[in-house]
Design a protein around this motif. Sequence first.
Motif, PDB file in Angstrom:
ATOM      1  N   TRP A   4      30.548  -6.402 -30.549  1.00 43.33           N
ATOM      2  CA  TRP A   4      29.931  -5.883 -31.775  1.00 43.33           C
ATOM      3  C   TRP A   4      30.470  -6.559 -33.021  1.00 43.33           C
ATOM      4  CZ3 TRP A   4      25.739  -3.788 -30.514  1.00 43.33           C
ATOM      5  CH2 TRP A   4      25.630  -3.003 -29.380  1.00 43.33           C
ATOM      6  N   ARG A   5      31.631  -7.183 -32.937  1.00 44.19           N
ATOM      7  CA  ARG A   5      32.200  -7.860 -34.109  1.00 44.19           C
ATOM      8  C   ARG A   5      31.626  -9.260 -34.303  1.00 44.19           C
ATOM      9  NH1 ARG A   5      37.878  -6.689 -31.662  1.00 44.19           N
ATOM     10  NH2 ARG A   5      36.652  -7.761 -30.129  1.00 44.19           N
ATOM     11  N   SER A   6      30.885  -9.758 -33.327  1.00 49.17           N
ATOM     12  CA  SER A   6      30.334 -11.109 -33.434  1.00 49.17           C
ATOM     13  C   SER A   6      29.095 -11.108 -34.326  1.00 49.17           C
ATOM     14  CB  SER A   6      29.965 -11.654 -32.048  1.00 49.17           C
ATOM     15  OG  SER A   6      28.777 -11.036 -31.584  1.00 49.17           O
ATOM     16  N   ASP A   7      28.676 -12.287 -34.706  1.00 47.49           N
ATOM     17  CA  ASP A   7      27.460 -12.433 -35.513  1.00 47.49           C
ATOM     18  C   ASP A   7      26.201 -12.366 -34.660  1.00 47.49           C
ATOM     19  OD1 ASP A   7      28.889 -12.696 -37.878  1.00 47.49           O
ATOM     20  OD2 ASP A   7      28.998 -14.879 -37.722  1.00 47.49           O
ATOM     21  N   GLU A   8      26.346 -12.430 -33.340  1.00 47.18           N
ATOM     22  CA  GLU A   8      25.191 -12.397 -32.451  1.00 47.18           C
ATOM     23  C   GLU A   8      24.650 -10.972 -32.345  1.00 47.18           C
ATOM     24  OE1 GLU A   8      24.131 -14.233 -28.137  1.00 47.18           O
ATOM     25  OE2 GLU A   8      25.886 -12.915 -28.189  1.00 47.18           O
ATOM     26  N   SER A   9      23.348 -10.819 -32.499  1.00 44.30           N
ATOM     27  CA  SER A   9      22.730  -9.504 -32.347  1.00 44.30           C
ATOM     28  C   SER A   9      22.670  -9.141 -30.869  1.00 44.30           C
ATOM     29  CB  SER A   9      21.321  -9.511 -32.939  1.00 44.30           C
ATOM     30  OG  SER A   9      20.481 -10.368 -32.175  1.00 44.30           O
ATOM     31  N   VAL A  10      22.532  -7.846 -30.592  1.00 39.74           N
ATOM     32  CA  VAL A  10      22.439  -7.416 -29.199  1.00 39.74           C
ATOM     33  C   VAL A  10      21.150  -7.947 -28.575  1.00 39.74           C
ATOM     34  CG1 VAL A  10      21.370  -5.163 -29.599  1.00 39.74           C
ATOM     35  CG2 VAL A  10      22.832  -5.500 -27.613  1.00 39.74           C
ATOM     36  N   SER A  11      20.075  -8.065 -29.351  1.00 39.21           N
ATOM     37  CA  SER A  11      18.829  -8.603 -28.790  1.00 39.21           C
ATOM     38  C   SER A  11      18.996 -10.076 -28.419  1.00 39.21           C
ATOM     39  CB  SER A  11      17.656  -8.411 -29.753  1.00 39.21           C
ATOM     40  OG  SER A  11      17.890  -9.050 -30.985  1.00 39.21           O
ATOM     41  N   ALA A  12      19.742 -10.830 -29.206  1.00 35.29           N
ATOM     42  CA  ALA A  12      20.008 -12.234 -28.866  1.00 35.29           C
ATOM     43  C   ALA A  12      20.887 -12.323 -27.626  1.00 35.29           C
ATOM     44  CB  ALA A  12      20.668 -12.958 -30.040  1.00 35.29           C
ATOM     45  N   ALA A  13      21.823 -11.388 -27.478  1.00 32.66           N
ATOM     46  CA  ALA A  13      22.678 -11.363 -26.283  1.00 32.66           C
ATOM     47  C   ALA A  13      21.844 -11.056 -25.036  1.00 32.66           C
ATOM     48  CB  ALA A  13      23.798 -10.336 -26.450  1.00 32.66           C
ATOM     49  N   VAL A  14      20.848 -10.173 -25.169  1.00 32.19           N
ATOM     50  CA  VAL A  14      19.957  -9.870 -24.046  1.00 32.19           C
ATOM     51  C   VAL A  14      19.232 -11.140 -23.618  1.00 32.19           C
ATOM     52  CG1 VAL A  14      17.799  -8.708 -23.404  1.00 32.19           C
ATOM     53  CG2 VAL A  14      19.641  -7.418 -24.509  1.00 32.19           C
ATOM     54  N   VAL A  15      18.671 -11.862 -24.576  1.00 30.97           N
ATOM     55  CA  VAL A  15      17.941 -13.098 -24.260  1.00 30.97           C
ATOM     56  C   VAL A  15      18.881 -14.107 -23.614  1.00 30.97           C
ATOM     57  CG1 VAL A  15      16.702 -15.062 -25.255  1.00 30.97           C
ATOM     58  CG2 VAL A  15      16.193 -12.737 -26.039  1.00 30.97           C
ATOM     59  N   ARG A  16      20.086 -14.245 -24.159  1.00 30.80           N
ATOM     60  CA  ARG A  16      21.065 -15.184 -23.603  1.00 30.80           C
ATOM     61  C   ARG A  16      21.426 -14.804 -22.172  1.00 30.80           C
ATOM     62  NH1 ARG A  16      26.662 -14.906 -23.858  1.00 30.80           N
ATOM     63  NH2 ARG A  16      26.591 -13.318 -25.481  1.00 30.80           N
ATOM     64  N   GLY A  17      21.637 -13.506 -21.924  1.00 27.19           N
ATOM     65  CA  GLY A  17      21.995 -13.049 -20.582  1.00 27.19           C
ATOM     66  C   GLY A  17      20.874 -13.249 -19.578  1.00 27.19           C
ATOM     67  N   VAL A  18      19.655 -12.895 -19.948  1.00 21.59           N
ATOM     68  CA  VAL A  18      18.518 -13.076 -19.039  1.00 21.59           C
ATOM     69  C   VAL A  18      18.278 -14.554 -18.786  1.00 21.59           C
ATOM     70  CG1 VAL A  18      16.021 -12.741 -18.781  1.00 21.59           C
ATOM     71  CG2 VAL A  18      17.465 -10.853 -19.575  1.00 21.59           C
ATOM     72  N   ALA A  19      18.430 -15.372 -19.809  1.00 23.19           N
ATOM     73  CA  ALA A  19      18.255 -16.819 -19.631  1.00 23.19           C
ATOM     74  C   ALA A  19      19.280 -17.358 -18.630  1.00 23.19           C
ATOM     75  CB  ALA A  19      18.385 -17.534 -20.975  1.00 23.19           C
ATOM     76  N   ALA A  20      20.526 -16.903 -18.741  1.00 23.11           N
ATOM     77  CA  ALA A  20      21.563 -17.364 -17.816  1.00 23.11           C
ATOM     78  C   ALA A  20      21.279 -16.900 -16.389  1.00 23.11           C
ATOM     79  CB  ALA A  20      22.930 -16.850 -18.269  1.00 23.11           C
ATOM     80  N   VAL A  21      20.862 -15.654 -16.239  1.00 25.51           N
ATOM     81  CA  VAL A  21      20.614 -15.098 -14.908  1.00 25.51           C
ATOM     82  C   VAL A  21      19.420 -15.767 -14.235  1.00 25.51           C
ATOM     83  CG1 VAL A  21      19.861 -12.997 -13.718  1.00 25.51           C
ATOM     84  CG2 VAL A  21      21.724 -12.887 -15.384  1.00 25.51           C
ATOM     85  N   THR A  22      18.396 -16.063 -15.008  1.00 23.66           N
ATOM     86  CA  THR A  22      17.180 -16.661 -14.437  1.00 23.66           C
ATOM     87  C   THR A  22      17.215 -18.185 -14.471  1.00 23.66           C
ATOM     88  OG1 THR A  22      16.022 -16.548 -16.566  1.00 23.66           O
ATOM     89  CG2 THR A  22      15.768 -14.661 -15.046  1.00 23.66           C
ATOM     90  N   ASP A  23      18.314 -18.745 -14.981  1.00 23.14           N
ATOM     91  CA  ASP A  23      18.450 -20.197 -15.092  1.00 23.14           C
ATOM     92  C   ASP A  23      17.259 -20.803 -15.847  1.00 23.14           C
ATOM     93  OD1 ASP A  23      19.843 -22.579 -14.787  1.00 23.14           O
ATOM     94  OD2 ASP A  23      18.847 -23.064 -12.887  1.00 23.14           O
TER      95      ASP A  23
END
Length: 119
Positions: free
Chosen positions: A25-44
Amino acid sequence: MGTTEPETGVTFDPETDTYHLDHDWRSDESVSAAVVRGVAAVTDTAPTDLEPLFATLDPDALDQLYRSAAGDPGRGDCLVSFSYSDCAVTVAASGRITVRPDAEAGPVSAGVPRGLRDR
């Protein structure tokens, strides 16, 4: 527990067959951007090749919900689950994002602890 991909911070848990990402939560990344980053990593998949998150839910509303929850310890159990890019995604107020590939979460749902519903 599992293995962590250093570049993305995504951890695989073989016991639950899920992937986890902890949003800071202290980072500049929004939670929605983290969701996209996580799904992108999982789905390659490159994040830009995923369907837009706003086709599933309002990313600004998700960000606002969790900005509010992060500042209110009494809302620490807040969960939102949704399907995105052929993955079931759950976001917890703790910052834990869980991604289950090839799964459907159903329509967008929010889990509110019983104690909060009674407030």
